[in-house]
Scaffold this motif. Structure first.
Motif, PDB file in Angstrom:
ATOM      1  N   GLY A 188       0.823  -1.320   0.057  1.00 52.36           N
ATOM      2  CA  GLY A 188      -0.054   0.141  -0.056  1.00 52.36           C
ATOM      3  C   GLY A 188       0.718   1.290  -0.051  1.00 52.36           C
ATOM      4  N   ALA A 189       1.873   1.296   0.746  1.00 52.85           N
ATOM      5  CA  ALA A 189       2.968   2.382   0.624  1.00 52.85           C
ATOM      6  C   ALA A 189       3.378   2.577  -0.430  1.00 52.85           C
ATOM      7  CB  ALA A 189       3.896   2.078   1.933  1.00 52.85           C
ATOM      8  N   GLY A 194       3.629   5.713  -5.515  1.00 51.59           N
ATOM      9  CA  GLY A 194       3.930   5.624  -6.887  1.00 51.59           C
ATOM     10  C   GLY A 194       2.782   6.471  -7.334  1.00 51.59           C
ATOM     11  N   LEU A 195       1.633   6.622  -6.639  1.00 47.28           N
ATOM     12  CA  LEU A 195       0.621   7.600  -7.039  1.00 47.28           C
ATOM     13  C   LEU A 195       1.068   8.849  -6.683  1.00 47.28           C
ATOM     14  CD1 LEU A 195      -2.593   5.754  -6.036  1.00 47.28           C
ATOM     15  CD2 LEU A 195      -1.517   5.878  -8.240  1.00 47.28           C
ATOM     16  N   ILE A 196       1.768   9.190  -5.712  1.00 47.60           N
ATOM     17  CA  ILE A 196       2.055  10.695  -5.296  1.00 47.60           C
ATOM     18  C   ILE A 196       3.275  11.084  -6.133  1.00 47.60           C
ATOM     19  CG2 ILE A 196       2.834  12.035  -3.465  1.00 47.60           C
ATOM     20  CD1 ILE A 196       1.342  10.318  -1.641  1.00 47.60           C
ATOM     21  N   VAL A 197       4.319  10.348  -6.515  1.00 43.47           N
ATOM     22  CA  VAL A 197       5.457  10.788  -6.955  1.00 43.47           C
ATOM     23  C   VAL A 197       5.159  11.450  -8.457  1.00 43.47           C
ATOM     24  CG1 VAL A 197       7.778  10.125  -8.009  1.00 43.47           C
ATOM     25  CG2 VAL A 197       6.951   9.390  -5.504  1.00 43.47           C
ATOM     26  N   PRO A 198       4.477  10.962  -9.017  1.00 46.20           N
ATOM     27  CA  PRO A 198       4.419  11.454 -10.398  1.00 46.20           C
ATOM     28  C   PRO A 198       3.646  12.951 -10.403  1.00 46.20           C
ATOM     29  CG  PRO A 198       3.561   9.271 -10.640  1.00 46.20           C
ATOM     30  CD  PRO A 198       3.643   9.432  -9.161  1.00 46.20           C
ATOM     31  N   HIS A 199       3.038  13.270  -9.538  1.00 45.25           N
ATOM     32  CA  HIS A 199       2.125  14.541  -9.082  1.00 45.25           C
ATOM     33  C   HIS A 199       3.261  15.385  -8.855  1.00 45.25           C
ATOM     34  CE1 HIS A 199      -1.415  12.846 -10.785  1.00 45.25           C
ATOM     35  NE2 HIS A 199      -1.233  11.883 -10.081  1.00 45.25           N
ATOM     36  N   LEU A 200       4.299  15.064  -8.045  1.00 45.82           N
ATOM     37  CA  LEU A 200       5.059  16.058  -7.555  1.00 45.82           C
ATOM     38  C   LEU A 200       5.863  16.966  -8.518  1.00 45.82           C
ATOM     39  CD1 LEU A 200       6.787  13.879  -4.696  1.00 45.82           C
ATOM     40  CD2 LEU A 200       5.020  15.676  -4.358  1.00 45.82           C
ATOM     41  N   PRO A 201       5.983  18.306  -8.264  1.00 40.97           N
ATOM     42  CA  PRO A 201       6.599  19.274  -9.092  1.00 40.97           C
ATOM     43  C   PRO A 201       8.080  18.612  -9.402  1.00 40.97           C
ATOM     44  CG  PRO A 201       6.398  20.411  -7.029  1.00 40.97           C
ATOM     45  CD  PRO A 201       5.498  19.011  -7.042  1.00 40.97           C
TER      46      PRO A 201
END
Length: 211
Positions: A188-189, A194-201
Motif C-alpha cells: 500500500g505504501a 507511486g501515485l504521489i510521486v508523479p504529481h510532485l513538481p
C-alpha cells in the motif's frame, strides 16, 4: 454173675475192635498248626469220640499244634502243652482274627503314617502352589497398575501434544496474518508513493552559462 462177665468180655471185645478200626483211620499230622474258630470256645475230650469225657475247653482263636486226626476229631496240643481231642470242624487252617489283629493294627498304623506323609506332602505342595499363585497374582496386579499408569501418562502426553499443535497452528496463523498485514502495508505504501510521486513538481535544472 456169669451174664455180667459175658457182657464185660463182649464190651471189651467191642472196644478192642473199635480201637483197632480207629487206629487204621488215624493219620499222624505232627508239625502242623491250626486255630480254633473265632466264633466260639470249644470243649475238648480225652478221646476221639463223643463217648469220651470232656476234660476242658479251648478258647476261640487259640493256636494249637495238630498231632493226629481220627474220624471227626483231631488230637491237638494246646498252649499249656496238654494233648486233647477236639472236633475237626471247630478248627481252621488260617490264623484267627485274634492272632491277625496285632499285624493288622501294625499295617493300619503304617498305612496311617504313610497317608499322613502323603497328606503333609500334598499340603506342602498345595501351600507352595498357593504361594506361587499369590506371587503371580500380585505381579499381575502390579503390571496392570503400571499399565494403567502408562496409559494415563500416554493420554496426558497426547493431550499436551494436541495442545501444542493447536498453539503452534494459532501462532502460525498469527504470523501469517502479520506477514500479510506487513506485506499489504508495504504494498500500500509503495502504491501510494507511486501515485504521489508523479504529481510532485519537478525541479528544473539550472544551466551553466559560460558567457
Amino acid at each position: 454173675m456169669q451174664l455180667t462177665k459175658i457182657r464185660c468180655r463182649y464190651y471189651a471185645a467191642a472196644a478192642g475192635v473199635l480201637l483197632s478200626m480207629s487206629s487204621i483211620n488215624v493219620s499222624a499230622q505232627t508239625g502242623n498248626q491250626a486255630w480254633v474258630t473265632d466264633e466260639l470256645s470249644t470243649y475238648v475230650r480225652s478221646g476221639p469220640t463223643d463217648g469220651y469225657r470232656i476234660i476242658g475247653t479251648l478258647n476261640a482263636g487259640e493256636q494249637v499244634d495238630v498231632l493226629e486226626t481220627s474220624g471227626n476229631y483231631t488230637r491237638v496240643r494246646n498252649s499249656e502243652g496238654n494233648a486233647v481231642w477236639v472236633l475237626s470242624d471247630e478248627l481252621q487252617q488260617t490264623p484267627s482274627a485274634i492272632e491277625q489283629l496285632p499285624a493288622l493294627e501294625q499295617q493300619v498304623e503304617e498305612l496311617t503314617a504313610e497317608l499322613d506323609g502323603i497328606n503333609d506332602a500334598w499340603e506342602e505342595r498345595v501351600s507352595s502352589m498357593t504361594e506361587t499363585l499369590e506371587v503371580r497374582e500380585r505381579r499381575i496386579a502390579e503390571l496392570e497398575a503400571s499399565n494403567q499408569e502408562l496409559d494415563s501418562q500416554s493420554e496426558r502426553s497426547r493431550q499436551q501434544v494436541r495442545a501444542l499443535q493447536a498453539r503452534l497452528e494459532t501462532q502460525e496463523e498469527d504470523l501469517l496474518m502479520r506477514y500479510f498485514m506487513y506485506g499489504g502495508g508495504v504494498a500500500g505504501a509503495g502504491l501510494l508513493v507511486g501515485l504521489i510521486v508523479p504529481h510532485l513538481p519537478r525541479r528544473r535544472k539550472k544551466r551553466d552559462r559560460w558567457f
